[in-house]
Design an enzyme around this catalytic site. Structure first.
Site, PDB file in Angstrom:
ATOM      1  N   ASP A 487       0.809  -1.219   0.000  1.00 55.42           N
ATOM      2  CA  ASP A 487       0.000   0.000   0.000  1.00 55.42           C
ATOM      3  C   ASP A 487       0.842   1.270   0.000  1.00 55.42           C
ATOM      4  O   ASP A 487       0.310   2.367  -0.176  1.00 55.42           O
ATOM      5  CB  ASP A 487      -0.863   0.033   1.267  1.00 55.42           C
ATOM      6  CG  ASP A 487      -2.159  -0.726   1.086  1.00 55.42           C
ATOM      7  OD1 ASP A 487      -2.759  -0.624   0.015  1.00 55.42           O
ATOM      8  OD2 ASP A 487      -2.570  -1.420   2.035  1.00 55.42           O
TER       9      ASP A 487
HETATM   10  C1  BGC Z   1       0.430   1.431   6.188  1.00 55.01           C
HETATM   11  C2  BGC Z   1       0.079   0.199   5.401  1.00 55.01           C
HETATM   12  C3  BGC Z   1      -1.404   0.115   5.259  1.00 55.01           C
HETATM   13  C4  BGC Z   1      -1.948   1.410   4.678  1.00 55.01           C
HETATM   14  C5  BGC Z   1      -3.435   1.403   4.427  1.00 55.01           C
HETATM   15  C6  BGC Z   1      -0.229   2.653   5.615  1.00 55.01           C
HETATM   16  O1  BGC Z   1       0.021   3.748   6.416  1.00 55.01           O
HETATM   17  O2  BGC Z   1       1.824   1.584   6.219  1.00 55.01           O
HETATM   18  O3  BGC Z   1       0.609  -0.952   6.026  1.00 55.01           O
HETATM   19  O4  BGC Z   1      -1.737  -0.974   4.453  1.00 55.01           O
HETATM   20  O5  BGC Z   1      -1.608   2.469   5.510  1.00 55.01           O
HETATM   21  O6  BGC Z   1      -4.178   1.540   5.556  1.00 55.01           O
HETATM   22  C1  NOJ Z   2      -1.495  -3.677   5.484  1.00 56.97           C
HETATM   23  C2  NOJ Z   2      -2.690  -3.805   4.600  1.00 56.97           C
HETATM   24  O1  NOJ Z   2      -3.802  -4.218   5.369  1.00 56.97           O
HETATM   25  C3  NOJ Z   2      -2.438  -4.780   3.494  1.00 56.97           C
HETATM   26  O2  NOJ Z   2      -3.545  -4.846   2.635  1.00 56.97           O
HETATM   27  C4  NOJ Z   2      -1.198  -4.411   2.737  1.00 56.97           C
HETATM   28  O3  NOJ Z   2      -0.998  -5.368   1.758  1.00 56.97           O
HETATM   29  C5  NOJ Z   2      -0.003  -4.287   3.661  1.00 56.97           C
HETATM   30  N1  NOJ Z   2      -0.310  -3.379   4.718  1.00 56.97           N
HETATM   31  C6  NOJ Z   2       1.257  -3.829   2.952  1.00 56.97           C
HETATM   32  O4  NOJ Z   2       1.227  -2.486   2.660  1.00 56.97           O
END
Ligand code: BGC
Ligand code: NOJ
Length: 814
Positions: A487
């Site tokens: 993400d």
């Molecule tokens: C986090 C991710 C997460 C994303 C969406 C980001 O701040 O680092 O791990 O998946 O937010 O909520």
């Molecule tokens: C947490 C999110 O819930 C997941 O969907 C994502 O793949 C990982 N972070 C990596 O960014």
């Protein structure tokens, strides 16, 4: 250092010191009513949706971190001294403090001033309520005169509004009190038809429902005025902050034990039967009273607790293993499966790090969660798949999240995470392999929940696949959109404005940046879809899918290979991400694990080379790091990944979710020693002895362990709600131990360490129990099977004859 121990026989983790490095929590409830409870009774409850139906209030990131919860106070009415048996919030110097986190229940208690007290907290199956069962024993040599005070702070339902909209909320709180039961009914007068209640099994000596009357002005939960004074004031909340508090008197002779039950619950009335009498504004309590009466009865509570234990016995019996490694056994047999239930229920919505107001259920997350859940309750997996598919957009794309209560896609976050649609194929394939229930593919499912748009689920999968083919970039790789699995790799974001969401801001038109990860996912999902098509007799479609998959594999080999490892992406300038040409972020874990687990490079040495590169550049004693070198500054063209200080989260943290991809990849190249070694490095039970460094719960996975670039290398964060749970469960059971549901049947093909002399397992699969015994005879991974004593060709165990419920499988590894 440890803060407790595993009680494997009772399937509990027993915390023996209340001041754990972080709150160590558990979940109550596994169907509709849920609670989060910490080892000192902190936490809150909600019905289905942590944001929209919050039953009790909780303030996140409090000081101390975890404050507010299901607090019980004991008061010695002779001396006036009072304390909480769960340590918080009074924090007295307790003797024999223990918190037993079990499967769906938590028991917290201690001894203080000669009084033993334990509370068992749980949610009965099929009920929307929680039970607090308090047991108090007088260990003094003389009688004790005690009072018990219960307390709960109600949330005014929408947790987000509750925490922000004070100009309104301080005026709307309403309660009713009848027969010692406190009913919280804020907004019931208008559009709500639900209320909460807090009841007690004993005759009460008063109540309080207005927070300030209970705690007193300028005081907090640690020293409520009412408890100090020894008297509740029968306050009735009008506005401000409705709470529930009861007082019960206990007279205990030496060694005498008495018990009290408190019930906190949620109830709905049909909209036309909200009031009783109908013309009044008084709650209709007709249907709730029998429920309350039932669970204030000790025999019913005993039976409900027993039923919960049996329920978990049944769920866990689906897969039990006996390996030479205690940590593997404990995680597979108990805790990892248990965590998979929590991630299935919560997705990423409510934990001590997810506030319950931010995220609903993730499309990508929930599909992956199925990998670790489907074997436990296939019927719920089926329902989830259909719910997810119903939020899919006609383009084949998906809302990134949806709210569990409404089951509608979340418009705030929207779509265009270009990996999302493929996870639906992965989830459905896992369901089909586990259950053999092909009828799901014919279920009519709408797009974006629009009536009239229903198409068979199978068509949704076809659109998922097509979504990527419609979105290929300059190198023939899939366009990344807002992000792929990572993400934080936001290649179209280019945000220079503080506070903008990296995930929803798109400043580039998205026609250039490509993802090698999505290419690998496309290959994996495409193969599954082709097999599904073939088995449905659609040979032409199957061939077309396989042709596209083959083309994508070639593209990855030509455009996605960097010499010693797989590239990660191309950015908006068409430049490589995750290449030796880059100054930072030269190698990423995701594509090494995922390309290989999708089968790319297994026949040309690339897979082996990628695995060597992971071992050389990314593996640490605490797990495998996401990328190296860490980004030392913010890169406009990379997005959130470079917003984190080096070593944390996606910027070179050990992002545990993707470690099992490498474990699976290692099994595919035949390296059982390494696969298991990587497994052990992040296994929370194996990390228990370093709890002071790890800090999170030793019984569940955390999303992240700080990488070696961080000053706190080895420290875990964001426990519980992470794809790590499902993926590790899947990696260890299906790939390392090699007990793998396939479309055909149950395959058994372990890739375990050379030093293991064997292991045993029982696996309930499609109604049949497979008793599996594996014996090592040589050092390799070659498998020879005997089924019910007869040698069997191949690695897939045949389904037994109709009516046979048990199969014995002897496996020799050479
Ligand atoms: C986090 C991710 C997460 C994303 C969406 C980001 O701040 O680092 O791990 O998946 O937010 O909520
Ligand atoms: C947490 C999110 O819930 C997941 O969907 C994502 O793949 C990982 N972070 C990596 O960014």
């Amino acid at each position: 250092m440890r803060y407790g121990y595993f009680d494997d026989k009772n399937r509990e983790y027993v915390i023996t010191q209340p001041d754990t490095p972080l709150p160590w929590i558990n979940y109550l409830g596994c169907q509709a009513y849920f609670g989060i409870i910490s080892n000192t009774a902190g936490g809150y409850s909600f019905y289905r949706d942590a944001r929209l139906r919050r039953v009790s209030r909780y303030r996140y990131n409090n000081v101390p971190y975890d404050l507010g919860g299901r607090y019980i106070y004991l008061r010695d009415d002779e001396s006036g001294e009072f304390w909480s048996p769960s340590w918080q919030p009074t924090r007295n110097d307790l003797e024999d403090y223990t918190c037993r986190h079990g499967l769906g229940y938590t028991i917290i208690g201690s001894r203080y001033s000669g009084i033993e007290a334990h509370s068992t907290y749980f949610v009965p199956l099929d009920e929307d309520l929680e039970i607090w069962r308090l047991t108090v024993t007088n260990r003094r040599s003389k009688p004790a005169s005690l009072s018990v005070y219960s307390s709960i702070e109600f949330c005014l339902w929408d947790a987000n509004d509750d925490a922000t909209n004070f100009q309104r909320n301080f005026s709307i709180g309403e309660v009713e009190i009848e027969d010692g039961t406190i009913y919280h009914k804020t907004e019931y007068r208008e559009r709500r038809n639900h209320f909460a209640y807090f009841a007690c099994s004993r005759k009460t000596e008063g109540f309080d429902t207005q927070r300030e009357a209970f705690v007193g002005p300028y005081r907090g939960w640690e020293k409520p005025l009412a408890v100090e004074r020894g008297k509740l004031s029968n306050s009735v909340a009008h506005g401000w902050a409705p709470i529930g508090a009861h007082r019960v008197k206990l007279q205990l002779g030496p060694d005498e034990t008495q018990e009290v039950i408190f019930l906190l619950g949620y109830h709905e009335n049909p909209p036309e039967q909200k009031f009783d009498p109908p013309a009044s504004q008084t709650l209709n309590k007709k249907t709730v009273k029998p429920v309350i009466a039932k669970y204030l009865n000790f025999a019913d509570v005993d039976a409900a607790f027993e039923k919960l234990r049996q329920y978990w016995d049944g769920l866990l019996a689906v897969c039990q293993v006996e390996t030479p490694d205690v940590h593997t056994n404990r995680m597979v047999n108990i805790w990892n499966a248990y965590q998979c239930m929590a991630t299935f229920n919560m997705s990423r919505s409510a934990s001590f790090y997810e506030s319950g107001i931010g995220r609903g259920l993730g499309f990508r997350d929930s599909n992956q969660d199925l990998l670790g859940f489907v074997q436990m309750v296939p019927a719920r997996a089926r329902e989830r798949i259909l719910d997810l598919a119903a939020t899919q957009l006609p383009s084949g794309g998906a809302y990134h999240q949806y709210q569990p209560l409404t089951k509608r896609g979340n418009n705030d976050v929207g779509s265009n995470f270009n990996d999302d649609p493929h996870w639906l194929i992965v989830g459905v394939a896992a369901y089909l392999k586990e259950t053999g229930d092909w009828s799901i593919l014919d279920e009519p499912v709408p797009y974006d929940n629009a009536p009239g748009s229903e198409q068979p689920l199978y068509e949704h999968l076809q659109r998922s696949f097509q979504y990527t083919l419609d979105r290929l970039g300059p190198h023939g790789l899939p366009l990344i959109g807002r992000a792929d699995w990572n993400d934080c790799l936001n290649l179209n974001c280019f945000s220079d404005t503080p506070g903008q969401s990296f995930q929803t801001t798109t400043n580039k038109d998205g026609k250039v940046a490509e993802s090698v990860f999505i290419a690998a996912l496309f290959v994996l999902a495409g193969r599954e879809l082709a097999e599904i098509a073939r088995r449905r007799g659609r040979t032409d479609e199957a061939q077309r899918y396989l042709a596209e998959v083959a083309r994508m594999e070639d593209t990855v080999r030509e455009q996605g290979w960097d010499g010693e490892w797989f590239l990660r992406a191309y950015d908006d300038f068409g430049r490589k991400v995750g290449s030796k040409e880059c100054a930072e972020g030269k190698i990423f874990i995701e594509t090494q694990g995922f390309c290989v687990l999708a089968g790319i490079g297994l026949d040309d040495g690339r897979a082996q080379a990628a695995m060597e590169s992971v071992a050389k550049h990314l593996a640490t004693g605490h797990g495998i790091i996401l990328q190296q070198p860490a980004y030392s500054r913010y890169y406009l063209e990379l997005g959130e990944i470079s917003s984190y200080p080096p070593g944390y989260k996606e910027n070179a943290g050990i992002f545990c979710h993707n470690n099992p991809w490498v474990m699976i990849a290692e099994t595919q190249v035949g390296n059982g020693d390494r696969a298991y070694d990587y497994y052990a490095r992040i296994n929370p039970s194996a990390r228990e002895p370093i709890s002071e460094l790890h800090r999170c719960e030793p019984y569940v996975y955390a999303q992240m362990i700080a990488g070696r670039d961080a000053p706190t290398h080895g420290e875990a964060k964001n426990s519980w709600l992470t794809g790590t749970a499902a993926w590790n469960y899947y990696a260890v059971t299906q790939w390392i131990l090699g007990i793998r549901p396939t479309f055909e049947g149950l395959e058994i093909r372990p890739v375990v360490p050379k030093g293991w002399r064997g292991f045993k397992a029982t696996r309930l699969f499609r109604g049949v129990t497979y008793n599996i015994a594996v014996t090592r005879e040589g050092e390799g991974n070659q498998v020879a099977l005997k089924v019910d004593g007869e040698p069997w060709e191949g690695t897939v165990v045949p389904a037994p004859v109709e009516g046979q419920r048990e199969v014995t499988v002897e496996v020799t590894l050479k």
